[in-house]
Scaffold this motif. Structure first.
Motif, PDB file in Angstrom:
ATOM      1  N   PHE A  68       6.813  22.475 -27.368  1.00  0.00           N
ATOM      2  CA  PHE A  68       7.026  23.353 -27.165  1.00  0.00           C
ATOM      3  C   PHE A  68       6.720  23.962 -26.188  1.00  0.00           C
ATOM      4  CE2 PHE A  68       8.180  23.061 -31.812  1.00  0.00           C
ATOM      5  CZ  PHE A  68       9.692  22.712 -31.414  1.00  0.00           C
ATOM      6  N   GLY A  69       7.496  25.426 -25.380  1.00  0.00           N
ATOM      7  CA  GLY A  69       6.577  25.894 -24.793  1.00  0.00           C
ATOM      8  C   GLY A  69       6.079  26.894 -25.490  1.00  0.00           C
ATOM      9  N   PRO A  70       4.469  27.834 -24.616  1.00  0.00           N
ATOM     10  CA  PRO A  70       4.222  28.642 -25.941  1.00  0.00           C
ATOM     11  C   PRO A  70       4.232  30.247 -26.365  1.00  0.00           C
ATOM     12  CG  PRO A  70       2.894  28.698 -23.725  1.00  0.00           C
ATOM     13  CD  PRO A  70       4.464  27.938 -23.313  1.00  0.00           C
ATOM     14  N   LEU A  71       6.098  30.425 -25.681  1.00  0.00           N
ATOM     15  CA  LEU A  71       6.835  31.254 -26.678  1.00  0.00           C
ATOM     16  C   LEU A  71       7.859  30.537 -27.772  1.00  0.00           C
ATOM     17  CD1 LEU A  71       7.849  33.805 -27.409  1.00  0.00           C
ATOM     18  CD2 LEU A  71       9.915  34.167 -25.589  1.00  0.00           C
ATOM     19  N   GLU A  72       7.982  29.136 -27.191  1.00  0.00           N
ATOM     20  CA  GLU A  72       9.045  28.436 -28.361  1.00  0.00           C
ATOM     21  C   GLU A  72       8.110  27.604 -29.872  1.00  0.00           C
ATOM     22  OE1 GLU A  72      11.900  25.636 -26.044  1.00  0.00           O
ATOM     23  OE2 GLU A  72       9.950  25.175 -25.631  1.00  0.00           O
ATOM     24  N   GLN A  73       6.369  28.150 -29.516  1.00  0.00           N
ATOM     25  CA  GLN A  73       5.687  27.820 -30.566  1.00  0.00           C
ATOM     26  C   GLN A  73       5.111  28.996 -31.637  1.00  0.00           C
ATOM     27  OE1 GLN A  73       4.037  24.413 -31.181  1.00  0.00           O
ATOM     28  NE2 GLN A  73       3.105  26.262 -32.996  1.00  0.00           N
ATOM     29  N   ALA A  74       5.671  30.378 -30.265  1.00  0.00           N
ATOM     30  CA  ALA A  74       4.879  31.034 -31.532  1.00  0.00           C
ATOM     31  C   ALA A  74       5.818  31.442 -32.712  1.00  0.00           C
ATOM     32  CB  ALA A  74       4.133  32.498 -30.739  1.00  0.00           C
ATOM     33  N   ILE A  75       7.576  30.982 -32.027  1.00  0.00           N
ATOM     34  CA  ILE A  75       8.538  31.588 -33.250  1.00  0.00           C
ATOM     35  C   ILE A  75       8.495  30.424 -34.078  1.00  0.00           C
ATOM     36  CG2 ILE A  75      11.793  31.375 -32.817  1.00  0.00           C
ATOM     37  CD1 ILE A  75      10.833  32.276 -29.868  1.00  0.00           C
ATOM     38  N   MET A  76       8.082  29.626 -33.305  1.00  0.00           N
ATOM     39  CA  MET A  76       8.302  28.174 -34.864  1.00  0.00           C
ATOM     40  C   MET A  76       7.251  28.672 -35.708  1.00  0.00           C
ATOM     41  SD  MET A  76      10.664  26.487 -34.259  1.00  0.00           S
ATOM     42  CE  MET A  76      10.509  25.088 -35.411  1.00  0.00           C
ATOM     43  N   GLU A  77       5.839  28.948 -35.289  1.00  0.00           N
ATOM     44  CA  GLU A  77       5.068  29.388 -36.058  1.00  0.00           C
ATOM     45  C   GLU A  77       5.250  30.138 -36.809  1.00  0.00           C
ATOM     46  OE1 GLU A  77       2.031  27.462 -36.858  1.00  0.00           O
ATOM     47  OE2 GLU A  77       2.278  26.620 -35.234  1.00  0.00           O
ATOM     48  N   ALA A  78       6.146  31.456 -36.631  1.00  0.00           N
ATOM     49  CA  ALA A  78       6.752  32.374 -37.087  1.00  0.00           C
ATOM     50  C   ALA A  78       7.613  32.210 -38.227  1.00  0.00           C
ATOM     51  CB  ALA A  78       7.196  33.453 -36.211  1.00  0.00           C
ATOM     52  N   LEU A  79       8.464  31.006 -37.644  1.00  0.00           N
ATOM     53  CA  LEU A  79       8.963  30.252 -39.055  1.00  0.00           C
ATOM     54  C   LEU A  79       8.842  29.590 -40.286  1.00  0.00           C
ATOM     55  CD1 LEU A  79      12.455  29.799 -36.617  1.00  0.00           C
ATOM     56  CD2 LEU A  79      11.812  31.898 -38.094  1.00  0.00           C
TER      57      LEU A  79
END
Length: 130
Positions: A5-16
């Motif tokens: 994941f890119g940084p924003l994708e990773q942040a979104i996945m972590e939140a989910l």
């Protein structure tokens, strides 16, 4: 192939992954912008989250006029899939597995050994069953 994941994708996945249920974009945005110097725009988070849905990492579900997002797999399931895919692409898995075993923290190595021991005994019991 399962890409990182890119940084924003990773942040979104972590939140989910840490959420107690589906999240709306506004809720994702609030979590992702927490502690950021420069807040991200709603449309940026929405675009990247929709891209994650197209890639099959999150699901979309209508909630009134909004859309709620949920991770398809848990963080652990995702990590396992990435590791198995990496191993599947090797012509010889033994050296990579050995290097992995040598590289992990001793406590993690013990957990891995315990899990493999349990799996081995479970496989042996199934073989011995009539």
């Amino acid at each position: 192939m399962m890409a990182e994941f890119g940084p924003l994708e990773q942040a979104i996945m972590e939140a989910l992954w840490t959420a107690n249920g589906p999240l709306l974009i506004r809720e994702l945005l609030d979590q992702i912008n927490r502690g950021r110097d420069k807040p991200l725009a709603y449309t940026t988070v929405q675009t990247v989250t929709d891209r994650l849905a197209r890639k099959g990492f999150v699901t979309r579900r209508p909630v009134g006029i909004a859309i709620a997002y949920t991770a398809v797999a848990s963080r652990e399931e995702h990590v396992v899939a990435v590791m198995l895919e990496a191993l599947a692409n090797l012509p010889e898995r033994g050296p990579a597995l050995a290097r992995f075993a040598e590289s992990v923290d001793p406590d993690d190595a013990q957990r891995l050994l315990d899990a493999l021991t349990y799996r081995s005994s479970d496989i042996n019991e199934k073989r011995e069953a009539p």
